[in-house]
Write a protein that holds these residues in place. Structure first.
Motif, PDB file in Angstrom:
ATOM      1  N   ASN A  41       0.882  -1.365   0.075  1.00 35.13           N
ATOM      2  CA  ASN A  41      -0.085  -0.004   0.108  1.00 35.13           C
ATOM      3  C   ASN A  41       1.025   1.582  -0.056  1.00 35.13           C
ATOM      4  N   LYS A  42       1.979   1.145   0.448  1.00 35.41           N
ATOM      5  CA  LYS A  42       2.779   2.484   0.334  1.00 35.41           C
ATOM      6  C   LYS A  42       3.198   3.129  -0.900  1.00 35.41           C
ATOM      7  N   LYS A  45       0.014   5.007  -1.455  1.00 36.95           N
ATOM      8  CA  LYS A  45      -0.214   6.423  -0.707  1.00 36.95           C
ATOM      9  C   LYS A  45       0.684   7.417  -0.842  1.00 36.95           C
ATOM     10  N   GLY A 146       2.664   7.895   7.857  1.00 31.30           N
ATOM     11  CA  GLY A 146       1.768   6.747   7.158  1.00 31.30           C
ATOM     12  C   GLY A 146       1.420   7.262   6.155  1.00 31.30           C
ATOM     13  N   ALA A 173      -4.914  -5.099   6.592  1.00 31.64           N
ATOM     14  CA  ALA A 173      -4.401  -4.716   8.054  1.00 31.64           C
ATOM     15  C   ALA A 173      -4.456  -3.273   7.749  1.00 31.64           C
ATOM     16  N   VAL A 174      -4.754  -2.529   9.157  1.00 29.67           N
ATOM     17  CA  VAL A 174      -4.611  -0.968   9.134  1.00 29.67           C
ATOM     18  C   VAL A 174      -3.695  -0.544  10.226  1.00 29.67           C
ATOM     19  N   THR A 176      -3.001   3.299   9.963  1.00 31.14           N
ATOM     20  CA  THR A 176      -3.639   4.840   9.919  1.00 31.14           C
ATOM     21  C   THR A 176      -5.053   4.465   9.507  1.00 31.14           C
ATOM     22  N   GLY A 177      -5.317   3.589   8.634  1.00 39.32           N
ATOM     23  CA  GLY A 177      -6.667   3.302   8.227  1.00 39.32           C
ATOM     24  C   GLY A 177      -6.938   4.107   6.723  1.00 39.32           C
ATOM     25  N   THR A 178      -5.815   4.806   6.175  1.00 35.32           N
ATOM     26  CA  THR A 178      -5.810   5.311   4.919  1.00 35.32           C
ATOM     27  C   THR A 178      -6.089   4.613   3.739  1.00 35.32           C
ATOM     28  N   TYR A 258       2.020  -6.417  10.262  1.00 34.22           N
ATOM     29  CA  TYR A 258       0.731  -6.239   9.883  1.00 34.22           C
ATOM     30  C   TYR A 258       0.287  -7.397   9.483  1.00 34.22           C
ATOM     31  N   GLY A 288       5.194  -4.761   3.408  1.00 32.59           N
ATOM     32  CA  GLY A 288       6.125  -4.591   4.590  1.00 32.59           C
ATOM     33  C   GLY A 288       7.230  -5.620   4.899  1.00 32.59           C
TER      34      GLY A 288
HETATM   35  C1  LIG Z   1       1.738   0.687   6.688  1.00 32.33           C
HETATM   36  C2  LIG Z   1       1.339  -0.483   6.355  1.00 32.33           C
HETATM   37  C3  LIG Z   1      -0.165  -0.825   6.786  1.00 32.33           C
HETATM   38  C4  LIG Z   1      -0.992   0.303   7.318  1.00 32.33           C
HETATM   39  O1  LIG Z   1      -1.530   1.097   6.097  1.00 32.33           O
HETATM   40  P1  LIG Z   1      -2.571   2.398   6.616  1.00 32.33           P
HETATM   41  O2  LIG Z   1      -2.951   2.800   5.204  1.00 32.33           O
HETATM   42  O3  LIG Z   1      -1.684   3.324   7.406  1.00 32.33           O
HETATM   43  O4  LIG Z   1      -3.677   1.784   7.374  1.00 32.33           O
HETATM   44  C5  LIG Z   1      -0.674  -2.230   6.373  1.00 32.33           C
HETATM   45  N1  LIG Z   1       0.143  -3.048   6.071  1.00 32.33           N
HETATM   46  C6  LIG Z   1       1.378  -2.952   5.832  1.00 32.33           C
HETATM   47  C7  LIG Z   1       2.422  -4.101   5.502  1.00 32.33           C
HETATM   48  C8  LIG Z   1       2.034  -1.659   6.336  1.00 32.33           C
HETATM   49  O5  LIG Z   1       3.404  -1.468   5.772  1.00 32.33           O
END
Ligand SMILES: *Cc1c(COP(=O)(O)O)cnc(C)c1O
Length: 301
Positions: A41-42, A45, A146, A173-174, A176-178, A258, A288
């Motif tokens: 997800n990074k 975002k 985040g 997985a959450v 920040t919930g973004t 996560y 992650g």
């Molecule tokens: C950062 C991260 C999350 C959390 O994402 P949010 O958008 O902040 O809720 C979930 N899983 C992994 C592997 C992450 O690195």
């Protein structure tokens, strides 16, 4: 600008023995393959944040994170790729003396780290403090911890484009919930979307998501916070054993912060029959894996 992904996400079914007889299907969306560091997800975002920074001709990006932050290292790698200078404000001055693999990697990508006390870090959303940082660091484009802002949520809507409508439940997985809000806002309103918080007291995220979910998208959305295994970033032998077992059966590496905790939670929920027998579940692997460096010797992958 969309050059980061070095592999397209794909959907991988789990081994039937992992979810039968409890539900009809359980698949995993592999966002972890997008990039070894700007993973899961990074990337989604950061994408629109960096695009905006470049369009507005910023030279520097500044963001925040702890010593194990996947976001921080992803921001460092992405900024480098786009030729932006990067500054990381790191929570806790102690981290300077016991530098983690994550922070080392940030430095390798050229991120300049600024270690601040927990008290100072707590001001990370205050206007006065941000103004001070802005003056100190050459007017950077500031990304919240985040990647939790509107650009972050919009970027995560793209994740929903990999999800077809045969799925009844989406699990992720959450932190920040973004990502949760971006994905849920882009799916049909009645889709069940379940979040798994890896920290103690993560229930508060149920209120946070209500702020950012579109009004007609709030039904069937829920955050579970029972599987924190001692707290954020904490691990137990049971968790590591579960991750190894999961890999043996499904050949999918999970991360300990996560996705390992989420899948351990889902395994219990299957047994507790939280999901109806005809459920078709899609779990999102949000990446992650770089965070496993400190437990590498206990993992079989
Ligand atoms: C950062 C991260 C999350 C959390 O994402 P949010 O958008 O902040 O809720 C979930 N899983 C992994 C592997 C992450 O690195």
């Amino acid at each position: 600008m969309d050059t980061i992904p070095n592999r397209e996400p794909f959907i991988q079914p789990l081994h039937v023995d992992w979810y039968r007889p409890y539900v009809a299907a359980l698949d995993m969306l592999r966002l972890d393959v997008v990039h070894p560091v700007v993973s899961g997800n990074k990337w989604y975002k950061l994408k629109h944040n960096l695009q905006h920074a470049i369009e507005e001709r910023y030279k520097t990006v500044l963001t925040f994170g702890g010593a194990y932050s996947n976001h921080l290292v992803a921001a460092a790698a992405a900024a480098k790729q786009y030729g932006l200078r990067s500054i990381g404000i790191v929570r806790g001055t102690y981290a300077q003396d016991s530098i983690t693999p994550t922070l080392l990697e940030c430095v390798e990508y050229g991120m300049e780290l600024q270690f601040v006390s927990r008290e100072e870090y707590a001001m990370k959303e205050e206007g006065d403090y941000l103004l001070q940082l802005s003056q100190r660091f050459d007017t950077p484009y500031i990304i919240p911890e985040g990647g939790a802002n509107e650009y972050g949520r919009i970027g995560c809507e793209e994740i929903a484009s990999f999800i077809d409508n045969k799925y009844t439940h989406i699990c992720l997985a959450v932190g920040t919930g973004t990502s949760f809000c971006g994905v849920a806002n882009a799916l049909p309103a009645d889709t069940n979307v379940y979040g798994y918080a890896p920290m103690k007291g993560g229930d508060y995220l149920n209120e946070i998501i209500d702020i950012y979910l579109e009004a007609d998208k709030r039904a069937n959305k829920k955050i579970y916070a029972d599987w924190h295994f001692g707290g954020f970033g904490k691990r137990t032998d049971e968790l590591i054993g579960f991750m190894n077992e999961f890999y043996r059966m499904n050949e999918i590496p999970l991360d300990m912060v996560y996705t390992g905790k989420m899948m351990a939670g889902i395994q219990q929920q299957l047994q507790q029959q939280v999901f109806p027998a005809d459920a078709r579940i899609l779990c999102i692997h949000t990446g992650g894996l770089q965070g496993n460096a400190s437990v590498q010797q206990s993992l079989i992958y």
